[in-house]
Write a protein that holds these residues in place. Structure first.
Motif, mmCIF file in Angstrom:
data_model
loop_
_atom_site.group_PDB
_atom_site.id
_atom_site.type_symbol
_atom_site.label_atom_id
_atom_site.label_comp_id
_atom_site.label_asym_id
_atom_site.label_seq_id
_atom_site.Cartn_x
_atom_site.Cartn_y
_atom_site.Cartn_z
ATOM 1 N N ASP A 60 -5.089 -8.217 -8.173
ATOM 2 C CA ASP A 60 -5.733 -9.239 -7.205
ATOM 3 C C ASP A 60 -4.901 -9.248 -6.101
ATOM 4 N N PRO A 61 -5.250 -8.400 -5.102
ATOM 5 C CA PRO A 61 -4.520 -8.516 -3.829
ATOM 6 C C PRO A 61 -4.186 -10.074 -3.121
ATOM 7 N N GLY A 62 -2.989 -10.383 -2.621
ATOM 8 C CA GLY A 62 -2.815 -11.626 -1.957
ATOM 9 C C GLY A 62 -2.363 -12.869 -3.140
ATOM 10 N N TYR B 278 -5.831 -1.289 -0.787
ATOM 11 C CA TYR B 278 -5.193 -2.271 -1.431
ATOM 12 C C TYR B 278 -4.714 -1.858 -2.923
ATOM 13 N N VAL B 279 -5.389 -1.026 -3.757
ATOM 14 C CA VAL B 279 -4.899 -0.640 -4.897
ATOM 15 C C VAL B 279 -3.715 0.588 -4.872
ATOM 16 N N GLY B 280 -4.014 1.342 -4.095
ATOM 17 C CA GLY B 280 -3.148 2.811 -3.973
ATOM 18 C C GLY B 280 -1.795 2.710 -3.355
ATOM 19 N N GLY C 210 -15.125 -9.229 -1.551
ATOM 20 C CA GLY C 210 -14.099 -8.170 -1.787
ATOM 21 C C GLY C 210 -15.051 -7.070 -2.574
ATOM 22 N N HIS C 211 -14.011 -6.064 -3.028
ATOM 23 C CA HIS C 211 -14.546 -4.858 -3.498
ATOM 24 C C HIS C 211 -14.714 -4.771 -5.090
ATOM 25 N N CYS C 212 -14.770 -6.170 -5.624
ATOM 26 C CA CYS C 212 -14.861 -6.283 -7.087
ATOM 27 C C CYS C 212 -16.038 -6.896 -7.680
ATOM 28 N N ILE C 213 -16.235 -8.324 -7.480
ATOM 29 C CA ILE C 213 -17.098 -9.215 -8.120
ATOM 30 C C ILE C 213 -18.592 -8.957 -7.577
ATOM 31 N N LEU D 121 -1.555 10.222 -0.564
ATOM 32 C CA LEU D 121 -2.841 10.866 0.089
ATOM 33 C C LEU D 121 -3.828 9.906 0.561
ATOM 34 N N ASP D 122 -4.252 10.101 1.684
ATOM 35 C CA ASP D 122 -5.095 9.601 2.240
ATOM 36 C C ASP D 122 -5.924 10.254 3.439
ATOM 37 N N LYS D 123 -7.130 10.180 3.441
ATOM 38 C CA LYS D 123 -7.704 10.972 4.352
ATOM 39 C C LYS D 123 -7.755 10.167 6.055
ATOM 40 N N ASP D 124 -7.259 8.951 6.023
ATOM 41 C CA ASP D 124 -7.303 8.253 6.997
ATOM 42 C C ASP D 124 -5.778 8.612 7.641
ATOM 43 N N LYS D 125 -6.111 9.221 8.661
ATOM 44 C CA LYS D 125 -4.662 10.163 9.626
ATOM 45 C C LYS D 125 -3.780 8.922 10.215
ATOM 46 N N ALA E 49 -11.747 -13.676 6.292
ATOM 47 C CA ALA E 49 -11.707 -12.816 5.201
ATOM 48 C C ALA E 49 -12.423 -13.303 3.895
ATOM 49 N N TYR E 50 -12.604 -12.431 2.842
ATOM 50 C CA TYR E 50 -13.461 -12.862 1.875
ATOM 51 C C TYR E 50 -12.562 -13.591 0.878
ATOM 52 N N LYS E 51 -11.359 -13.914 1.140
ATOM 53 C CA LYS E 51 -10.558 -14.836 0.227
ATOM 54 C C LYS E 51 -9.231 -14.979 0.804
HETATM 55 N N1 NAD Z 1 -9.145 -4.214 -3.935
HETATM 56 C C1 NAD Z 1 -8.916 -4.658 -5.090
HETATM 57 O O1 NAD Z 1 -8.952 -6.025 -5.167
HETATM 58 C C2 NAD Z 1 -9.278 -3.938 -6.359
HETATM 59 C C3 NAD Z 1 -8.807 -4.389 -7.457
HETATM 60 C C4 NAD Z 1 -8.961 -3.668 -8.752
HETATM 61 C C5 NAD Z 1 -9.547 -2.772 -8.594
HETATM 62 N N2 NAD Z 1 -10.101 -1.994 -7.574
HETATM 63 C C6 NAD Z 1 -10.846 -0.526 -7.581
HETATM 64 O O2 NAD Z 1 -10.078 0.279 -6.750
HETATM 65 C C7 NAD Z 1 -10.546 1.442 -6.294
HETATM 66 C C8 NAD Z 1 -9.981 1.379 -4.853
HETATM 67 O O3 NAD Z 1 -10.047 0.170 -4.366
HETATM 68 P P1 NAD Z 1 -9.455 -0.352 -2.838
HETATM 69 O O4 NAD Z 1 -9.714 -1.802 -2.742
HETATM 70 O O5 NAD Z 1 -7.770 0.280 -2.716
HETATM 71 O O6 NAD Z 1 -10.163 0.499 -1.757
HETATM 72 P P2 NAD Z 1 -9.566 0.715 -0.174
HETATM 73 O O7 NAD Z 1 -10.820 0.774 0.650
HETATM 74 O O8 NAD Z 1 -8.663 -0.301 0.267
HETATM 75 O O9 NAD Z 1 -8.499 2.023 -0.138
HETATM 76 C C9 NAD Z 1 -9.228 3.103 -0.419
HETATM 77 C C10 NAD Z 1 -8.583 4.158 0.327
HETATM 78 O O10 NAD Z 1 -9.068 5.502 0.080
HETATM 79 C C11 NAD Z 1 -9.092 6.433 1.226
HETATM 80 N N3 NAD Z 1 -9.943 7.249 1.195
HETATM 81 C C12 NAD Z 1 -11.424 7.200 1.107
HETATM 82 N N4 NAD Z 1 -11.915 8.430 1.245
HETATM 83 C C13 NAD Z 1 -10.712 9.315 0.933
HETATM 84 C C14 NAD Z 1 -10.796 11.004 0.564
HETATM 85 N N5 NAD Z 1 -11.888 11.409 0.441
HETATM 86 N N6 NAD Z 1 -9.554 11.251 0.367
HETATM 87 C C15 NAD Z 1 -8.503 10.589 0.270
HETATM 88 N N7 NAD Z 1 -8.461 9.045 0.692
HETATM 89 C C16 NAD Z 1 -9.631 8.681 1.158
HETATM 90 C C17 NAD Z 1 -9.488 5.255 2.143
HETATM 91 O O11 NAD Z 1 -8.824 5.759 3.700
HETATM 92 C C18 NAD Z 1 -8.731 4.012 1.740
HETATM 93 O O12 NAD Z 1 -7.178 4.192 2.540
HETATM 94 C C19 NAD Z 1 -12.048 0.842 -6.062
HETATM 95 O O13 NAD Z 1 -12.693 1.520 -7.205
HETATM 96 C C20 NAD Z 1 -11.912 -0.666 -6.491
HETATM 97 O O14 NAD Z 1 -13.236 -1.179 -7.195
HETATM 98 C C21 NAD Z 1 -9.787 -2.637 -6.327
#
Ligand code: NAD
Length: 425
Positions: free
Chosen positions: A163-165, A17-19, A265-268, A36-40, A323-325
Protein backbone atom coordinates in the motif's frame (compact mmCIF):
# COMPACT_ATOMS: atom_id res chain seq x y z
CA UNK A 1 13.04 -28.73 -1.19
CA UNK A 2 15.25 -28.27 -4.28
CA UNK A 3 18.41 -26.25 -3.63
CA UNK A 4 18.82 -22.81 -5.22
CA UNK A 5 22.38 -22.05 -6.40
CA UNK A 6 24.39 -19.93 -3.97
CA UNK A 7 24.58 -16.70 -5.98
CA UNK A 8 21.00 -15.92 -6.80
CA UNK A 9 20.31 -13.70 -9.79
CA UNK A 10 16.78 -12.60 -10.50
CA UNK A 11 15.00 -10.08 -12.73
CA UNK A 12 12.09 -7.87 -11.81
CA UNK A 13 10.09 -6.72 -14.84
CA UNK A 14 8.29 -3.40 -14.33
CA UNK A 15 9.85 -0.91 -11.90
CA UNK A 16 6.83 1.06 -10.76
CA UNK A 17 5.18 1.42 -7.36
CA UNK A 18 5.33 -2.33 -6.85
CA UNK A 19 8.45 -3.36 -8.77
CA UNK A 20 10.97 -0.76 -7.63
CA UNK A 21 10.56 -1.24 -3.84
CA UNK A 22 10.60 -5.02 -4.40
CA UNK A 23 13.78 -4.73 -6.47
CA UNK A 24 15.51 -2.69 -3.78
CA UNK A 25 14.39 -5.08 -1.06
CA UNK A 26 15.75 -8.11 -2.95
CA UNK A 27 19.02 -6.36 -3.85
CA UNK A 28 19.53 -5.34 -0.19
CA UNK A 29 19.53 -9.01 0.78
CA UNK A 30 22.55 -9.69 -1.43
CA UNK A 31 20.70 -11.14 -4.42
CA UNK A 32 21.80 -9.74 -7.79
CA UNK A 33 18.72 -8.11 -9.26
CA UNK A 34 18.25 -6.94 -12.83
CA UNK A 35 15.57 -4.26 -12.78
CA UNK A 36 13.91 -4.23 -16.21
CA UNK A 37 11.68 -1.44 -17.45
CA UNK A 38 10.74 -0.20 -20.90
CA UNK A 39 10.83 3.40 -19.65
CA UNK A 40 14.32 4.62 -20.62
CA UNK A 41 14.01 7.71 -18.44
CA UNK A 42 13.39 5.60 -15.33
CA UNK A 43 16.40 3.44 -16.17
CA UNK A 44 18.55 6.55 -16.71
CA UNK A 45 17.49 7.93 -13.32
CA UNK A 46 18.26 4.63 -11.60
CA UNK A 47 21.67 4.44 -13.26
CA UNK A 48 22.28 7.87 -11.74
CA UNK A 49 21.13 6.53 -8.35
CA UNK A 50 17.98 8.67 -8.42
CA UNK A 51 14.71 7.60 -6.81
CA UNK A 52 11.72 8.62 -8.97
CA UNK A 53 9.04 7.42 -6.53
CA UNK A 54 7.62 9.78 -3.91
CA UNK A 55 8.62 7.34 -1.13
CA UNK A 56 11.76 9.15 0.06
CA UNK A 57 12.47 6.26 2.45
CA UNK A 58 13.74 4.23 -0.50
CA UNK A 59 16.44 6.68 -1.57
CA UNK A 60 19.31 5.65 0.67
CA UNK A 61 18.91 1.91 -0.01
CA UNK A 62 18.54 2.58 -3.72
CA UNK A 63 21.80 4.54 -3.82
CA UNK A 64 23.56 1.75 -1.92
CA UNK A 65 22.37 -1.20 -4.02
CA UNK A 66 23.06 0.58 -7.30
CA UNK A 67 26.49 1.61 -6.02
CA UNK A 68 27.28 -1.97 -5.01
CA UNK A 69 25.97 -3.28 -8.37
CA UNK A 70 23.40 -5.44 -6.56
CA UNK A 71 20.70 -3.68 -8.57
CA UNK A 72 21.41 -3.46 -12.28
CA UNK A 73 18.89 -1.38 -14.25
CA UNK A 74 18.17 -2.62 -17.76
CA UNK A 75 15.83 -2.10 -20.70
CA UNK A 76 16.59 -5.19 -22.76
CA UNK A 77 14.98 -8.53 -22.11
CA UNK A 78 18.16 -10.42 -23.09
CA UNK A 79 19.44 -9.93 -19.50
CA UNK A 80 16.85 -12.55 -18.53
CA UNK A 81 19.28 -15.21 -19.83
CA UNK A 82 21.35 -14.67 -16.69
CA UNK A 83 18.44 -15.03 -14.24
CA UNK A 84 17.09 -17.96 -12.28
CA UNK A 85 13.82 -16.24 -11.51
CA UNK A 86 11.76 -13.56 -13.26
CA UNK A 87 9.22 -11.59 -11.24
CA UNK A 88 6.56 -9.73 -13.20
CA UNK A 89 5.25 -6.43 -11.74
CA UNK A 90 3.53 -4.94 -14.78
CA UNK A 91 0.39 -2.77 -14.93
CA UNK A 92 -2.93 -4.55 -15.43
CA UNK A 93 -5.38 -1.71 -16.16
CA UNK A 94 -8.88 -1.70 -17.62
CA UNK A 95 -10.15 -0.17 -20.86
CA UNK A 96 -12.57 2.78 -20.74
CA UNK A 97 -15.44 0.26 -20.72
CA UNK A 98 -13.85 -1.42 -17.66
CA UNK A 99 -12.89 -4.60 -19.53
CA UNK A 100 -9.46 -5.97 -18.45
CA UNK A 101 -6.62 -4.69 -20.60
CA UNK A 102 -3.91 -7.37 -20.64
CA UNK A 103 -1.94 -5.96 -23.57
CA UNK A 104 1.10 -5.03 -21.45
CA UNK A 105 1.24 -8.40 -19.72
CA UNK A 106 0.81 -10.34 -22.97
CA UNK A 107 3.38 -8.23 -24.78
CA UNK A 108 5.96 -8.69 -22.02
CA UNK A 109 5.26 -12.43 -21.83
CA UNK A 110 6.09 -12.61 -25.53
CA UNK A 111 9.45 -10.98 -24.84
CA UNK A 112 10.25 -13.06 -21.73
CA UNK A 113 9.45 -16.42 -23.35
CA UNK A 114 12.46 -16.65 -25.70
CA UNK A 115 14.88 -16.28 -22.75
CA UNK A 116 13.44 -19.05 -20.59
CA UNK A 117 15.47 -22.18 -20.11
CA UNK A 118 14.91 -25.45 -18.30
CA UNK A 119 14.56 -24.74 -14.59
CA UNK A 120 13.66 -21.03 -14.97
CA UNK A 121 11.07 -19.71 -12.54
CA UNK A 122 8.49 -17.08 -13.53
CA UNK A 123 6.41 -15.42 -10.80
CA UNK A 124 3.48 -13.18 -11.62
CA UNK A 125 3.02 -10.40 -9.04
CA UNK A 126 0.57 -8.36 -11.15
CA UNK A 127 -3.09 -8.41 -10.20
CA UNK A 128 -5.01 -10.59 -12.63
CA UNK A 129 -8.30 -12.47 -12.87
CA UNK A 130 -8.38 -16.08 -11.72
CA UNK A 131 -6.86 -18.30 -14.40
CA UNK A 132 -4.78 -15.63 -16.15
CA UNK A 133 -1.33 -16.76 -14.96
CA UNK A 134 -1.92 -20.29 -16.27
CA UNK A 135 -4.13 -19.68 -19.29
CA UNK A 136 -2.64 -16.49 -20.70
CA UNK A 137 0.81 -15.83 -19.24
CA UNK A 138 1.82 -19.50 -19.04
CA UNK A 139 0.59 -20.31 -22.54
CA UNK A 140 2.43 -17.38 -24.14
CA UNK A 141 5.62 -18.37 -22.28
CA UNK A 142 5.24 -21.96 -23.50
CA UNK A 143 4.69 -20.85 -27.08
CA UNK A 144 7.66 -18.47 -27.12
CA UNK A 145 10.07 -20.74 -25.26
CA UNK A 146 9.12 -24.11 -26.67
CA UNK A 147 9.16 -25.35 -23.04
CA UNK A 148 6.35 -26.82 -20.92
CA UNK A 149 5.12 -24.97 -17.86
CA UNK A 150 5.32 -26.93 -14.65
CA UNK A 151 7.59 -29.44 -16.36
CA UNK A 152 10.45 -27.48 -17.96
CA UNK A 153 9.97 -24.14 -16.25
CA UNK A 154 8.35 -23.27 -12.95
CA UNK A 155 5.37 -20.92 -12.79
CA UNK A 156 3.95 -19.21 -9.71
CA UNK A 157 1.70 -16.32 -8.75
CA UNK A 158 2.30 -14.09 -5.75
CA UNK A 159 -0.03 -11.09 -5.85
CA UNK A 160 1.50 -7.93 -4.43
CA UNK A 161 -0.35 -6.40 -1.45
CA UNK A 162 1.73 -3.29 -0.83
CA UNK A 163 0.00 0.00 0.00
CA UNK A 164 2.27 2.81 -1.26
CA UNK A 165 2.71 5.77 1.05
CA UNK A 166 1.82 3.76 4.17
CA UNK A 167 3.59 1.44 6.60
CA UNK A 168 2.13 -1.56 4.70
CA UNK A 169 5.25 -2.48 2.76
CA UNK A 170 6.17 -5.77 1.07
CA UNK A 171 8.64 -6.63 3.81
CA UNK A 172 5.96 -6.66 6.49
CA UNK A 173 2.86 -8.00 4.72
CA UNK A 174 2.15 -11.74 4.68
CA UNK A 175 2.75 -12.97 1.14
CA UNK A 176 0.71 -15.58 -0.72
CA UNK A 177 2.41 -17.93 -3.15
CA UNK A 178 0.55 -20.25 -5.47
CA UNK A 179 2.37 -22.53 -7.89
CA UNK A 180 1.24 -24.39 -10.97
CA UNK A 181 2.53 -27.42 -9.08
CA UNK A 182 4.15 -28.08 -5.72
CA UNK A 183 7.69 -27.65 -7.07
CA UNK A 184 6.86 -24.22 -8.51
CA UNK A 185 5.35 -23.02 -5.22
CA UNK A 186 8.40 -24.19 -3.29
CA UNK A 187 10.84 -22.70 -5.75
CA UNK A 188 9.11 -19.31 -5.43
CA UNK A 189 9.06 -19.69 -1.66
CA UNK A 190 12.85 -20.21 -1.62
CA UNK A 191 13.44 -17.03 -3.60
CA UNK A 192 11.15 -14.87 -1.45
CA UNK A 193 12.55 -16.37 1.74
CA UNK A 194 15.88 -14.75 0.88
CA UNK A 195 14.53 -11.24 1.16
CA UNK A 196 11.06 -11.15 2.72
CA UNK A 197 10.83 -11.56 6.47
CA UNK A 198 7.01 -11.47 6.61
CA UNK A 199 5.16 -14.80 6.66
CA UNK A 200 5.16 -16.60 3.31
CA UNK A 201 2.06 -18.68 2.76
CA UNK A 202 2.05 -21.35 0.06
CA UNK A 203 -1.52 -21.86 -1.14
CA UNK A 204 -2.91 -24.76 -3.14
CA UNK A 205 -2.68 -23.32 -6.65
CA UNK A 206 -2.05 -20.35 -8.90
CA UNK A 207 -5.78 -19.76 -8.98
CA UNK A 208 -6.17 -19.62 -5.18
CA UNK A 209 -3.50 -16.90 -5.01
CA UNK A 210 -5.10 -14.94 -7.86
CA UNK A 211 -8.56 -15.41 -6.33
CA UNK A 212 -7.44 -14.17 -2.90
CA UNK A 213 -6.22 -10.90 -4.42
CA UNK A 214 -9.49 -10.49 -6.34
CA UNK A 215 -11.50 -11.08 -3.18
CA UNK A 216 -9.40 -8.76 -0.98
CA UNK A 217 -9.85 -5.75 -3.25
CA UNK A 218 -13.46 -6.52 -4.19
CA UNK A 219 -14.32 -6.82 -0.49
CA UNK A 220 -12.86 -3.38 0.08
CA UNK A 221 -14.52 -1.82 -2.98
CA UNK A 222 -17.92 -3.23 -2.04
CA UNK A 223 -17.70 -2.05 1.58
CA UNK A 224 -16.68 1.40 0.38
CA UNK A 225 -19.68 1.40 -1.96
CA UNK A 226 -21.94 0.56 0.98
CA UNK A 227 -20.76 3.50 3.08
CA UNK A 228 -20.82 5.77 0.02
CA UNK A 229 -24.50 4.90 -0.43
CA UNK A 230 -25.15 5.38 3.28
CA UNK A 231 -23.50 8.79 2.96
CA UNK A 232 -25.90 9.73 0.16
CA UNK A 233 -28.82 8.77 2.41
CA UNK A 234 -27.36 10.73 5.34
CA UNK A 235 -27.20 13.84 3.17
CA UNK A 236 -30.96 13.52 2.59
CA UNK A 237 -31.92 12.90 6.22
CA UNK A 238 -29.35 15.26 7.71
CA UNK A 239 -27.30 12.78 9.72
CA UNK A 240 -23.54 12.47 10.10
CA UNK A 241 -22.46 9.25 8.35
CA UNK A 242 -19.09 9.23 10.13
CA UNK A 243 -20.84 9.20 13.51
CA UNK A 244 -22.88 6.17 12.42
CA UNK A 245 -19.76 4.34 11.20
CA UNK A 246 -17.90 5.17 14.42
CA UNK A 247 -20.85 3.87 16.46
CA UNK A 248 -21.07 0.66 14.39
CA UNK A 249 -17.33 0.15 14.84
CA UNK A 250 -17.91 -0.68 18.50
CA UNK A 251 -19.26 -4.05 17.37
CA UNK A 252 -16.70 -6.89 17.16
CA UNK A 253 -17.72 -8.01 13.68
CA UNK A 254 -17.75 -4.58 12.00
CA UNK A 255 -14.81 -3.34 9.95
CA UNK A 256 -15.04 0.39 9.30
CA UNK A 257 -14.81 1.77 5.76
CA UNK A 258 -15.25 5.46 5.01
CA UNK A 259 -17.08 7.37 2.28
CA UNK A 260 -15.25 9.97 0.18
CA UNK A 261 -15.29 11.86 -3.10
CA UNK A 262 -14.17 8.63 -4.79
CA UNK A 263 -11.72 5.74 -4.89
CA UNK A 264 -8.46 6.01 -6.82
CA UNK A 265 -5.24 4.22 -7.63
CA UNK A 266 -4.45 1.11 -9.58
CA UNK A 267 -6.34 -1.29 -7.30
CA UNK A 268 -9.78 -0.53 -5.84
CA UNK A 269 -11.32 1.18 -8.93
CA UNK A 270 -9.78 -1.44 -11.25
CA UNK A 271 -9.28 -4.94 -9.82
CA UNK A 272 -12.93 -5.83 -9.09
CA UNK A 273 -13.67 -5.37 -12.80
CA UNK A 274 -11.31 -8.27 -13.50
CA UNK A 275 -13.48 -10.44 -11.25
CA UNK A 276 -16.88 -9.30 -12.55
CA UNK A 277 -15.66 -9.69 -16.13
CA UNK A 278 -14.50 -13.27 -15.49
CA UNK A 279 -17.77 -14.04 -13.71
CA UNK A 280 -19.86 -12.76 -16.66
CA UNK A 281 -17.70 -14.80 -19.00
CA UNK A 282 -18.64 -17.86 -17.00
CA UNK A 283 -22.35 -16.96 -16.94
CA UNK A 284 -22.43 -15.53 -13.42
CA UNK A 285 -23.42 -11.91 -12.79
CA UNK A 286 -21.84 -10.54 -9.60
CA UNK A 287 -24.66 -8.03 -9.23
CA UNK A 288 -23.71 -6.48 -5.92
CA UNK A 289 -20.08 -5.98 -6.92
CA UNK A 290 -21.03 -4.50 -10.29
CA UNK A 291 -23.51 -2.13 -8.63
CA UNK A 292 -20.96 -1.21 -5.95
CA UNK A 293 -18.34 -0.35 -8.57
CA UNK A 294 -20.89 1.83 -10.39
CA UNK A 295 -21.63 3.66 -7.11
CA UNK A 296 -17.93 4.25 -6.48
CA UNK A 297 -17.33 5.51 -10.03
CA UNK A 298 -20.25 7.94 -9.58
CA UNK A 299 -18.85 9.57 -6.43
CA UNK A 300 -16.50 12.11 -8.11
CA UNK A 301 -19.35 13.16 -10.41
CA UNK A 302 -21.68 13.73 -7.45
CA UNK A 303 -18.97 15.62 -5.61
CA UNK A 304 -18.25 17.86 -8.59
CA UNK A 305 -21.99 18.60 -8.76
CA UNK A 306 -21.84 19.79 -5.12
CA UNK A 307 -19.03 22.19 -6.01
CA UNK A 308 -20.98 23.51 -8.98
CA UNK A 309 -23.99 24.02 -6.68
CA UNK A 310 -21.95 25.89 -4.06
CA UNK A 311 -20.20 27.98 -6.71
CA UNK A 312 -21.22 31.56 -7.37
CA UNK A 313 -19.72 33.61 -10.18
CA UNK A 314 -16.52 35.34 -9.15
CA UNK A 315 -15.81 32.94 -6.29
CA UNK A 316 -12.15 32.03 -5.85
CA UNK A 317 -11.81 28.26 -5.55
CA UNK A 318 -8.86 26.15 -4.42
CA UNK A 319 -8.70 22.39 -4.98
CA UNK A 320 -6.36 21.04 -2.30
CA UNK A 321 -4.77 17.79 -3.46
CA UNK A 322 -4.54 16.05 -6.81
CA UNK A 323 -3.08 12.67 -5.87
CA UNK A 324 -5.53 9.80 -5.43
CA UNK A 325 -4.56 9.37 -1.79
CA UNK A 326 -2.60 11.08 0.90
CA UNK A 327 1.16 11.45 1.06
CA UNK A 328 1.97 10.06 -2.38
CA UNK A 329 2.50 11.46 -5.85
CA UNK A 330 0.22 9.27 -7.91
CA UNK A 331 -2.59 10.44 -10.19
CA UNK A 332 -3.83 7.08 -11.41
CA UNK A 333 -7.65 7.03 -11.32
CA UNK A 334 -7.49 10.04 -9.03
CA UNK A 335 -11.00 11.26 -8.14
CA UNK A 336 -9.56 14.75 -7.69
CA UNK A 337 -8.44 14.73 -11.32
CA UNK A 338 -11.92 13.63 -12.42
CA UNK A 339 -13.49 16.44 -10.37
CA UNK A 340 -11.09 19.02 -11.85
CA UNK A 341 -11.83 17.90 -15.41
CA UNK A 342 -15.57 18.10 -14.75
CA UNK A 343 -15.25 21.60 -13.31
CA UNK A 344 -13.34 22.65 -16.42
CA UNK A 345 -16.17 21.29 -18.58
CA UNK A 346 -18.67 23.30 -16.52
CA UNK A 347 -16.50 26.43 -16.98
CA UNK A 348 -15.94 26.80 -13.26
CA UNK A 349 -12.59 28.50 -12.71
CA UNK A 350 -10.39 27.17 -9.91
CA UNK A 351 -6.81 26.78 -8.77
CA UNK A 352 -5.03 23.60 -7.74
CA UNK A 353 -2.49 22.98 -4.99
CA UNK A 354 -0.81 19.70 -4.15
CA UNK A 355 2.43 19.68 -2.14
CA UNK A 356 3.70 16.74 -4.24
CA UNK A 357 3.35 18.61 -7.55
CA UNK A 358 5.42 21.58 -8.65
CA UNK A 359 3.60 24.53 -10.20
CA UNK A 360 4.89 23.62 -13.68
CA UNK A 361 3.54 20.07 -13.27
CA UNK A 362 0.13 21.47 -12.33
CA UNK A 363 0.25 23.77 -15.36
CA UNK A 364 1.23 20.84 -17.60
CA UNK A 365 -1.98 19.11 -16.51
CA UNK A 366 -3.91 22.13 -17.74
CA UNK A 367 -4.68 23.68 -14.33
CA UNK A 368 -3.85 27.00 -12.69
CA UNK A 369 -1.54 26.51 -9.69
CA UNK A 370 -2.86 27.73 -6.36
CA UNK A 371 -1.09 28.95 -3.24
CA UNK A 372 -1.20 28.24 0.47
CA UNK A 373 -1.94 31.77 1.57
CA UNK A 374 -4.45 33.34 3.93
CA UNK A 375 -7.55 35.10 2.69
CA UNK A 376 -7.39 34.33 -1.02
CA UNK A 377 -10.06 31.63 -1.41
CA UNK A 378 -13.84 31.72 -0.92
CA UNK A 379 -14.28 28.02 -1.49
CA UNK A 380 -11.74 25.34 -0.57
CA UNK A 381 -12.16 21.77 -1.79
CA UNK A 382 -10.35 19.05 0.15
CA UNK A 383 -9.69 16.40 -2.48
CA UNK A 384 -6.64 14.71 -0.90
CA UNK A 385 -5.96 14.69 2.83
CA UNK A 386 -2.16 14.91 2.67
CA UNK A 387 -0.59 15.28 6.14
CA UNK A 388 0.50 18.78 5.09
CA UNK A 389 -3.14 19.80 5.49
CA UNK A 390 -2.55 19.94 9.25
CA UNK A 391 -0.43 23.06 8.86
CA UNK A 392 -2.02 24.37 5.66
CA UNK A 393 -5.67 24.30 6.76
CA UNK A 394 -5.45 27.42 8.91
CA UNK A 395 -3.77 29.31 6.06
CA UNK A 396 -6.20 28.43 3.26
CA UNK A 397 -9.40 28.65 5.32
CA UNK A 398 -10.67 31.95 6.71
CA UNK A 399 -13.88 32.55 8.63
CA UNK A 400 -15.90 33.17 5.46
CA UNK A 401 -14.50 30.25 3.47
CA UNK A 402 -16.91 27.49 2.43
CA UNK A 403 -15.18 24.10 2.66
CA UNK A 404 -16.14 21.12 0.50
CA UNK A 405 -14.52 18.28 2.34
CA UNK A 406 -14.24 15.26 0.04
CA UNK A 407 -12.36 13.29 2.67
CA UNK A 408 -14.40 14.18 5.77
CA UNK A 409 -11.07 15.41 7.11
CA UNK A 410 -12.36 18.07 9.48
CA UNK A 411 -13.74 16.94 12.82
CA UNK A 412 -15.40 20.22 13.59
CA UNK A 413 -16.65 23.22 11.72
CA UNK A 414 -14.00 25.45 10.13
CA UNK A 415 -14.68 28.48 7.96
CA UNK A 416 -18.29 29.35 7.19
CA UNK A 417 -19.47 25.80 6.62
CA UNK A 418 -18.01 22.34 5.94
CA UNK A 419 -19.91 20.26 3.39
CA UNK A 420 -18.52 16.75 3.57
CA UNK A 421 -19.55 13.43 2.07
CA UNK A 422 -22.56 12.29 4.09
CA UNK A 423 -22.40 15.14 6.57
CA UNK A 424 -22.36 18.90 6.98
CA UNK A 425 -20.58 20.64 9.86
N1 NAD B 1 0.37 0.42 -6.96
C1 NAD B 1 -0.20 -0.31 -6.02
O1 NAD B 1 -0.59 0.19 -4.97
C2 NAD B 1 -0.37 -1.82 -6.19
C3 NAD B 1 -0.58 -2.59 -5.05
C4 NAD B 1 -0.74 -3.96 -5.18
C5 NAD B 1 -0.72 -4.53 -6.46
N2 NAD B 1 -0.54 -3.75 -7.56
C6 NAD B 1 -0.50 -4.41 -8.87
O2 NAD B 1 0.85 -4.51 -9.27
C7 NAD B 1 0.97 -4.38 -10.69
C8 NAD B 1 1.95 -3.25 -11.01
O3 NAD B 1 1.42 -2.05 -10.52
P1 NAD B 1 2.28 -0.74 -10.30
O4 NAD B 1 1.46 0.15 -9.45
O5 NAD B 1 3.66 -1.05 -9.87
O6 NAD B 1 2.33 -0.18 -11.81
P2 NAD B 1 3.23 1.05 -12.32
O7 NAD B 1 2.49 1.61 -13.48
O8 NAD B 1 3.61 1.94 -11.19
O9 NAD B 1 4.57 0.36 -12.82
C9 NAD B 1 4.64 -0.50 -13.91
C10 NAD B 1 6.01 -0.35 -14.57
O10 NAD B 1 6.04 -1.25 -15.67
C11 NAD B 1 6.72 -0.61 -16.74
N3 NAD B 1 6.33 -1.26 -18.00
C12 NAD B 1 5.18 -1.13 -18.68
N4 NAD B 1 5.20 -1.93 -19.76
C13 NAD B 1 6.38 -2.58 -19.75
C14 NAD B 1 6.98 -3.53 -20.60
N5 NAD B 1 6.36 -4.01 -21.68
N6 NAD B 1 8.21 -3.97 -20.29
C15 NAD B 1 8.87 -3.52 -19.20
N7 NAD B 1 8.34 -2.61 -18.35
C16 NAD B 1 7.12 -2.15 -18.63
C17 NAD B 1 6.30 0.84 -16.65
O11 NAD B 1 7.20 1.69 -17.31
C18 NAD B 1 6.29 1.03 -15.14
O12 NAD B 1 7.52 1.50 -14.66
C19 NAD B 1 -0.45 -4.15 -11.20
O13 NAD B 1 -1.01 -5.36 -11.58
C20 NAD B 1 -1.16 -3.61 -9.98
O14 NAD B 1 -2.55 -3.87 -10.01
C21 NAD B 1 -0.34 -2.40 -7.45
Amino acid sequence: MPKIRKKTTIAIVGLGYVGLPLTILAAKSGIIVYGLDKDKEKIRLLQNRKNYLSDAGLTRDLEKVIGEKKLIPATHFSILKKCQAILICLPTPVYKNFKPDLRILKNAAGKIGPYLKKGSLVINESTVAIGTTREILGKILEKKSGLKMGQDFYLACSPERVDPGTANKTENIAKLIGGINEQSGRRAYQIYQKFIKAPLEIVASLEIAEGAKMLENSYRALNIALVNELALLCEKINLDVTAIIAAASTKWSFQAHWPSLGTGGHCIPVDPHYLTDLARDKGVTMKSLEAGMATNHQMPLRFAAKIVKAYKKGMRILIYGLAYKKNIKDLRESPSLTVCRLLQKRKVSFQVYDPFYATQEIRALGFTPGRVKKGIYDLVVIATDHDTLQKDAAKIISKNTVVLDGKNYFQKKVGKKVIGVGRTL
